[in-house]
Scaffold this motif. Sequence first.
Motif, PDB file in Angstrom:
ATOM      1  N   VAL A   1      42.875  26.560  28.232  1.00 11.11           N
ATOM      2  CA  VAL A   1      41.977  27.765  27.983  1.00 11.11           C
ATOM      3  C   VAL A   1      41.434  27.391  26.584  1.00 11.11           C
ATOM      4  CG1 VAL A   1      41.924  30.099  27.484  1.00 11.11           C
ATOM      5  CG2 VAL A   1      42.993  29.168  29.584  1.00 11.11           C
ATOM      6  N   PHE A   2      42.207  27.044  25.590  1.00  6.52           N
ATOM      7  CA  PHE A   2      41.694  26.646  24.359  1.00  6.52           C
ATOM      8  C   PHE A   2      40.541  25.751  24.318  1.00  6.52           C
ATOM      9  CE2 PHE A   2      41.669  26.957  19.708  1.00  6.52           C
ATOM     10  CZ  PHE A   2      41.670  25.647  19.447  1.00  6.52           C
ATOM     11  N   ASN A   3      40.790  24.414  25.137  1.00  9.45           N
ATOM     12  CA  ASN A   3      40.080  23.503  25.138  1.00  9.45           C
ATOM     13  C   ASN A   3      38.540  24.012  25.916  1.00  9.45           C
ATOM     14  OD1 ASN A   3      38.804  21.136  25.094  1.00  9.45           O
ATOM     15  ND2 ASN A   3      39.756  20.211  26.845  1.00  9.45           N
ATOM     16  N   ALA A   4      38.768  24.774  26.985  1.00 18.03           N
ATOM     17  CA  ALA A   4      37.404  25.261  27.615  1.00 18.03           C
ATOM     18  C   ALA A   4      36.681  26.000  26.792  1.00 18.03           C
ATOM     19  CB  ALA A   4      37.985  25.895  28.838  1.00 18.03           C
ATOM     20  N   CYS A   5      37.436  27.016  25.937  1.00 14.43           N
ATOM     21  CA  CYS A   5      36.570  27.976  25.186  1.00 14.43           C
ATOM     22  C   CYS A   5      36.190  27.595  24.026  1.00 14.43           C
ATOM     23  CB  CYS A   5      37.784  29.067  24.895  1.00 14.43           C
ATOM     24  SG  CYS A   5      38.340  30.114  26.341  1.00 14.43           S
ATOM     25  N   THR A   6      36.837  26.282  23.528  1.00 16.10           N
ATOM     26  CA  THR A   6      36.259  25.986  22.222  1.00 16.10           C
ATOM     27  C   THR A   6      35.314  24.842  22.343  1.00 16.10           C
ATOM     28  OG1 THR A   6      37.998  24.565  22.050  1.00 16.10           O
ATOM     29  CG2 THR A   6      38.351  26.632  21.035  1.00 16.10           C
ATOM     30  N   SER A   7      34.884  24.015  23.506  1.00 13.93           N
ATOM     31  CA  SER A   7      34.010  23.098  23.842  1.00 13.93           C
ATOM     32  C   SER A   7      32.710  23.535  23.295  1.00 13.93           C
ATOM     33  CB  SER A   7      34.009  22.642  25.275  1.00 13.93           C
ATOM     34  OG  SER A   7      33.611  23.703  25.874  1.00 13.93           O
ATOM     35  N   LYS A   8      31.991  22.714  22.557  1.00 14.24           N
ATOM     36  CA  LYS A   8      30.631  22.837  21.919  1.00 14.24           C
ATOM     37  C   LYS A   8      29.834  22.635  23.004  1.00 14.24           C
ATOM     38  CE  LYS A   8      31.919  22.492  17.491  1.00 14.24           C
ATOM     39  NZ  LYS A   8      32.158  23.659  16.713  1.00 14.24           N
ATOM     40  N   SER A   9      28.562  23.571  22.921  1.00 12.02           N
ATOM     41  CA  SER A   9      27.524  23.239  23.955  1.00 12.02           C
ATOM     42  C   SER A   9      26.418  23.487  23.136  1.00 12.02           C
ATOM     43  CB  SER A   9      27.377  24.892  24.795  1.00 12.02           C
ATOM     44  OG  SER A   9      26.299  24.660  25.426  1.00 12.02           O
TER      45      SER A   9
ATOM     46  N   VAL B   1      32.065  34.241  28.038  1.00 12.02           N
ATOM     47  CA  VAL B   1      33.174  34.844  28.261  1.00 12.02           C
ATOM     48  C   VAL B   1      34.065  34.687  26.964  1.00 12.02           C
ATOM     49  CG1 VAL B   1      35.363  34.610  29.791  1.00 12.02           C
ATOM     50  CG2 VAL B   1      33.054  34.348  30.695  1.00 12.02           C
ATOM     51  N   SER B   2      34.629  35.834  26.664  1.00  8.11           N
ATOM     52  CA  SER B   2      35.476  35.846  25.475  1.00  8.11           C
ATOM     53  C   SER B   2      36.647  34.711  25.646  1.00  8.11           C
ATOM     54  CB  SER B   2      35.913  37.090  24.939  1.00  8.11           C
ATOM     55  OG  SER B   2      36.720  37.790  25.974  1.00  8.11           O
TER      56      SER B   2
ATOM     57  N   ALA C   1      42.791  35.396  30.056  1.00 11.37           N
ATOM     58  CA  ALA C   1      43.078  36.657  31.150  1.00 11.37           C
ATOM     59  C   ALA C   1      42.711  36.240  32.617  1.00 11.37           C
ATOM     60  CB  ALA C   1      42.541  37.711  30.997  1.00 11.37           C
ATOM     61  N   MET C   2      41.733  35.684  32.795  1.00 16.14           N
ATOM     62  CA  MET C   2      41.413  35.085  34.132  1.00 16.14           C
ATOM     63  C   MET C   2      42.307  33.682  34.718  1.00 16.14           C
ATOM     64  SD  MET C   2      37.322  35.114  34.550  1.00 16.14           S
ATOM     65  CE  MET C   2      36.401  35.648  33.147  1.00 16.14           C
ATOM     66  N   VAL C   3      42.472  33.050  34.078  1.00 12.72           N
ATOM     67  CA  VAL C   3      43.526  31.770  33.953  1.00 12.72           C
ATOM     68  C   VAL C   3      44.741  32.326  34.412  1.00 12.72           C
ATOM     69  CG1 VAL C   3      44.545  29.741  33.081  1.00 12.72           C
ATOM     70  CG2 VAL C   3      41.992  30.304  32.732  1.00 12.72           C
ATOM     71  N   ASN C   4      45.246  33.404  33.469  1.00 15.57           N
ATOM     72  CA  ASN C   4      46.626  33.814  33.728  1.00 15.57           C
ATOM     73  C   ASN C   4      47.081  34.721  34.896  1.00 15.57           C
ATOM     74  OD1 ASN C   4      47.600  32.848  31.215  1.00 15.57           O
ATOM     75  ND2 ASN C   4      47.048  34.447  30.148  1.00 15.57           N
TER      76      ASN C   4
ATOM     77  N   GLU D   1      28.926  36.769  36.086  1.00 17.40           N
ATOM     78  CA  GLU D   1      29.855  37.712  36.425  1.00 17.40           C
ATOM     79  C   GLU D   1      30.351  37.361  37.809  1.00 17.40           C
ATOM     80  OE1 GLU D   1      26.728  38.173  35.334  1.00 17.40           O
ATOM     81  OE2 GLU D   1      27.231  39.500  33.254  1.00 17.40           O
ATOM     82  N   LEU D   2      29.661  36.849  38.840  1.00 17.66           N
ATOM     83  CA  LEU D   2      30.197  36.465  40.108  1.00 17.66           C
ATOM     84  C   LEU D   2      30.672  34.851  40.218  1.00 17.66           C
ATOM     85  CD1 LEU D   2      27.117  38.211  42.086  1.00 17.66           C
ATOM     86  CD2 LEU D   2      29.375  39.221  41.407  1.00 17.66           C
ATOM     87  N   THR D   3      30.617  34.396  39.458  1.00 14.06           N
ATOM     88  CA  THR D   3      31.160  33.093  39.314  1.00 14.06           C
ATOM     89  C   THR D   3      31.938  32.443  38.205  1.00 14.06           C
ATOM     90  OG1 THR D   3      29.214  32.470  40.816  1.00 14.06           O
ATOM     91  CG2 THR D   3      30.423  30.427  39.932  1.00 14.06           C
ATOM     92  N   ASN D   4      33.151  32.626  38.186  1.00 14.25           N
ATOM     93  CA  ASN D   4      33.935  32.148  37.286  1.00 14.25           C
ATOM     94  C   ASN D   4      35.372  31.481  37.945  1.00 14.25           C
ATOM     95  OD1 ASN D   4      33.044  33.950  34.942  1.00 14.25           O
ATOM     96  ND2 ASN D   4      33.322  35.563  36.465  1.00 14.25           N
ATOM     97  N   THR D   5      35.194  30.229  37.896  1.00 10.95           N
ATOM     98  CA  THR D   5      36.034  29.294  38.838  1.00 10.95           C
ATOM     99  C   THR D   5      37.067  28.704  37.927  1.00 10.95           C
ATOM    100  OG1 THR D   5      34.757  27.411  38.219  1.00 10.95           O
ATOM    101  CG2 THR D   5      34.346  28.668  40.307  1.00 10.95           C
ATOM    102  N   VAL D   6      38.376  28.962  38.394  1.00 12.85           N
ATOM    103  CA  VAL D   6      39.637  28.378  37.769  1.00 12.85           C
ATOM    104  C   VAL D   6      40.019  27.542  38.935  1.00 12.85           C
ATOM    105  CG1 VAL D   6      41.657  28.844  36.729  1.00 12.85           C
ATOM    106  CG2 VAL D   6      39.953  30.367  36.313  1.00 12.85           C
ATOM    107  N   THR D   7      40.395  26.040  38.642  1.00  6.81           N
ATOM    108  CA  THR D   7      41.039  25.271  39.502  1.00  6.81           C
ATOM    109  C   THR D   7      42.525  24.606  39.025  1.00  6.81           C
ATOM    110  OG1 THR D   7      38.755  24.684  40.240  1.00  6.81           O
ATOM    111  CG2 THR D   7      40.390  23.414  40.959  1.00  6.81           C
ATOM    112  N   PHE D   8      43.222  24.615  39.945  1.00  3.85           N
ATOM    113  CA  PHE D   8      44.617  23.986  39.625  1.00  3.85           C
ATOM    114  C   PHE D   8      44.732  22.592  40.476  1.00  3.85           C
ATOM    115  CE2 PHE D   8      45.022  28.144  37.796  1.00  3.85           C
ATOM    116  CZ  PHE D   8      45.814  27.948  36.709  1.00  3.85           C
ATOM    117  N   ASP D   9      45.504  21.767  39.633  1.00  2.00           N
ATOM    118  CA  ASP D   9      46.095  20.846  40.525  1.00  2.00           C
ATOM    119  C   ASP D   9      47.451  21.344  41.146  1.00  2.00           C
ATOM    120  OD1 ASP D   9      44.603  18.619  40.602  1.00  2.00           O
ATOM    121  OD2 ASP D   9      45.323  17.975  38.528  1.00  2.00           O
ATOM    122  N   VAL D  10      47.722  21.191  42.639  1.00  2.00           N
ATOM    123  CA  VAL D  10      48.809  21.792  42.916  1.00  2.00           C
ATOM    124  C   VAL D  10      49.776  20.786  43.586  1.00  2.00           C
ATOM    125  CG1 VAL D  10      49.838  23.258  44.714  1.00  2.00           C
ATOM    126  CG2 VAL D  10      47.868  24.001  43.432  1.00  2.00           C
ATOM    127  N   ALA D  11      50.965  20.517  43.190  1.00  2.00           N
ATOM    128  CA  ALA D  11      51.741  19.509  44.048  1.00  2.00           C
ATOM    129  C   ALA D  11      52.559  20.190  45.160  1.00  2.00           C
ATOM    130  CB  ALA D  11      52.986  19.191  42.807  1.00  2.00           C
TER     131      ALA D  11
END
Length: 155
Positions: free
Chosen positions: A17-25, A36-37, A43-46, A110-120
């Motif tokens: 989350v830190f990496n995603a939120c601090t990436s420069k654009s 998104v704050s 909160a979404m990832v959690n 608001e309708l598109t906030n994607t969170v994807t995980f690698d799942v073993a």
Amino acid sequence: MKKIFLYAIAVILFAGVFNACTSKSSKTEEEQGYSVSAADSSAMVNEVAEILTFMQNDDYAAAIDRLYTFNPTDSTITPLDEQGRTDLQFRAQVFPVKSFKLYSTGFDNELTNTVTFDVAFGDADAEGNVPMTKMGFNIINKDGKFYPTILDKRM
């Protein structure tokens, strides 16, 4: 052991989350139109990590209770429907959640906030290779409340 596992998940999630939120654009916030704050993205990832933890603990009833279905035609959000429940239970048989790790995030609107995980979904073979799949979620951000849905492949 469980505390160590939960601590490891927290560290992985925070780093992602830190990496995603601090990436420069190159675009300004106004040009992007939707931002998104750090607290909301975390909160979404959690929220999704908690759902996957229920699945990992074979508590699919609790996971199902935390998932929703979004109807884009009339913008309604409802608890996971019967087909969604059946699909998730089938997925559990084929791809049980053994462990998971944040793969990617995307906060578009608001309708598109994607969170994807690698799942073993299995144990490592003799060479140490673990069978993996991806599981994606779309979080609807409506009126300050988050509604996680299973990510539709067509999105």
